[in-house]
Design a protein around this motif. Structure first.
Motif, mmCIF file in Angstrom:
data_model
loop_
_atom_site.group_PDB
_atom_site.id
_atom_site.type_symbol
_atom_site.label_atom_id
_atom_site.label_comp_id
_atom_site.label_asym_id
_atom_site.label_seq_id
_atom_site.Cartn_x
_atom_site.Cartn_y
_atom_site.Cartn_z
ATOM 1 N N THR A 81 -13.503 6.747 -13.942
ATOM 2 C CA THR A 81 -13.669 8.198 -14.001
ATOM 3 C C THR A 81 -13.404 8.837 -12.645
ATOM 4 O OG1 THR A 81 -15.370 7.846 -15.664
ATOM 5 C CG2 THR A 81 -15.232 10.035 -14.698
ATOM 6 N N GLY A 82 -12.612 9.896 -12.647
ATOM 7 C CA GLY A 82 -12.349 10.646 -11.421
ATOM 8 C C GLY A 82 -11.232 10.092 -10.561
ATOM 9 N N HIS A 83 -10.636 8.964 -10.938
ATOM 10 C CA HIS A 83 -9.556 8.374 -10.149
ATOM 11 C C HIS A 83 -8.203 8.851 -10.655
ATOM 12 C CE1 HIS A 83 -12.799 5.712 -8.928
ATOM 13 N NE2 HIS A 83 -12.039 5.349 -7.909
ATOM 14 N N THR A 84 -7.287 9.044 -9.729
ATOM 15 C CA THR A 84 -5.932 9.456 -10.073
ATOM 16 C C THR A 84 -4.963 8.831 -9.071
ATOM 17 O OG1 THR A 84 -4.522 11.358 -10.525
ATOM 18 C CG2 THR A 84 -6.017 11.572 -8.676
ATOM 19 N N ILE A 85 -3.685 8.936 -9.356
ATOM 20 C CA ILE A 85 -2.668 8.397 -8.448
ATOM 21 C C ILE A 85 -1.775 9.560 -8.024
ATOM 22 C CG2 ILE A 85 -0.858 6.682 -8.143
ATOM 23 C CD1 ILE A 85 -2.072 5.260 -10.644
ATOM 24 N N VAL A 86 -1.718 9.811 -6.715
ATOM 25 C CA VAL A 86 -0.962 10.948 -6.192
ATOM 26 C C VAL A 86 0.060 10.482 -5.149
ATOM 27 C CG1 VAL A 86 -2.750 12.668 -6.592
ATOM 28 C CG2 VAL A 86 -2.753 11.406 -4.465
ATOM 29 N N PRO A 87 1.203 11.178 -5.054
ATOM 30 C CA PRO A 87 2.166 10.847 -4.002
ATOM 31 C C PRO A 87 1.732 11.471 -2.678
ATOM 32 C CG PRO A 87 3.028 12.595 -5.378
ATOM 33 C CD PRO A 87 1.727 12.183 -5.978
#
Length: 160
Positions: free
Chosen positions: A102-108
Motif C-alpha cells: 500500500t502506498g508504493h509506486t514506481i516513478v521516473p
C-alpha cells in the motif's frame, strides 16, 4: 565518429523526490523509435507526470512527454505514448512484489544517455504526507543556513 562516453542528462524529475520517499532506484533501458531518439538528443523531454506500470511481467513507462521531432515526417512518434522498459527478470519480479504494498509506486527520476544509449532511472517510492514534505523543506533550509554561517565564519577567519 567516436562513441559517446559518460552520462548526458536529458531530463530530471525533481518534483518526484519532493513528493515521494525514494526506497530503491533502478536503471532501465528504453525501447524507442528513431524520431524519439533524435528528439531526446536535442535535449527535450518531460518526466513530470510519468509513472511505471507493471503488466504481464513487463514494465511500461507512461505519460513521459517526448516532443515530436521537428524534422520528422509521417513516421513521427506520438508525444505521450507508452514505452517499454528494459529490465532484468529479477528486477521486474522484485518491483512487482514491492510495489504491491500500500502506498508504493514506481516513478521516473531521470532520463539520460549513457554511452550513447537512452536510459531512465526509476525509483520504487512511497508517497509523502504533507507534513513530511514540510519537514523535509525545513531540514533543507536549516542545512543551507548552517552552511552559510560556517562559510561566513571561515571568510572572517581568512580576512583576520
Amino acid at each position: 565518429m567516436a562513441k559517446e562516453k559518460g552520462r548526458k542528462l536529458i531530463a530530471q524529475n525533481k518534483k518526484a523526490r519532493h513528493d515521494y520517499l525514494v526506497i530503491d532506484t533502478y536503471e532501465a533501458g528504453l525501447v524507442l523509435t528513431g524520431t524519439e531518439v533524435k528528439s531526446l538528443r536535442q535535449g527535450r523531454a518531460s518526466l513530470v507526470d510519468g509513472f511505471v506500470q507493471l503488466t504481464d511481467g513487463e514494465a511500461w513507462l507512461h505519460n513521459v512527454h517526448v516532443p515530436e521531432y521537428s524534422q520528422g515526417t509521417w513516421t513521427n512518434h506520438s508525444a505521450r505514448r507508452k514505452r517499454k522498459l528494459l529490465l532484468h527478470r529479477a528486477e521486474i519480479d522484485k518491483l512487482v512484489s514491492k510495489s504491491g504494498d500500500t502506498g508504493h509506486t514506481i516513478v521516473p527520476l531521470a532520463l539520460y544517455f549513457k554511452d550513447g544509449r537512452a536510459k531512465v532511472e526509476i525509483a520504487l517510492a512511497k508517497g509523502k504526507k504533507e507534513y513530511d514534505k514540510r519537514q523535509a523543506l525545513r531540514e533543507k533550509q536549516d542545512r543551507r543556513e548552517t552552511d552559510r554561517a560556517i562559510a561566513a565564519v571561515k571568510r572572517r577567519q581568512r580576512g583576520a
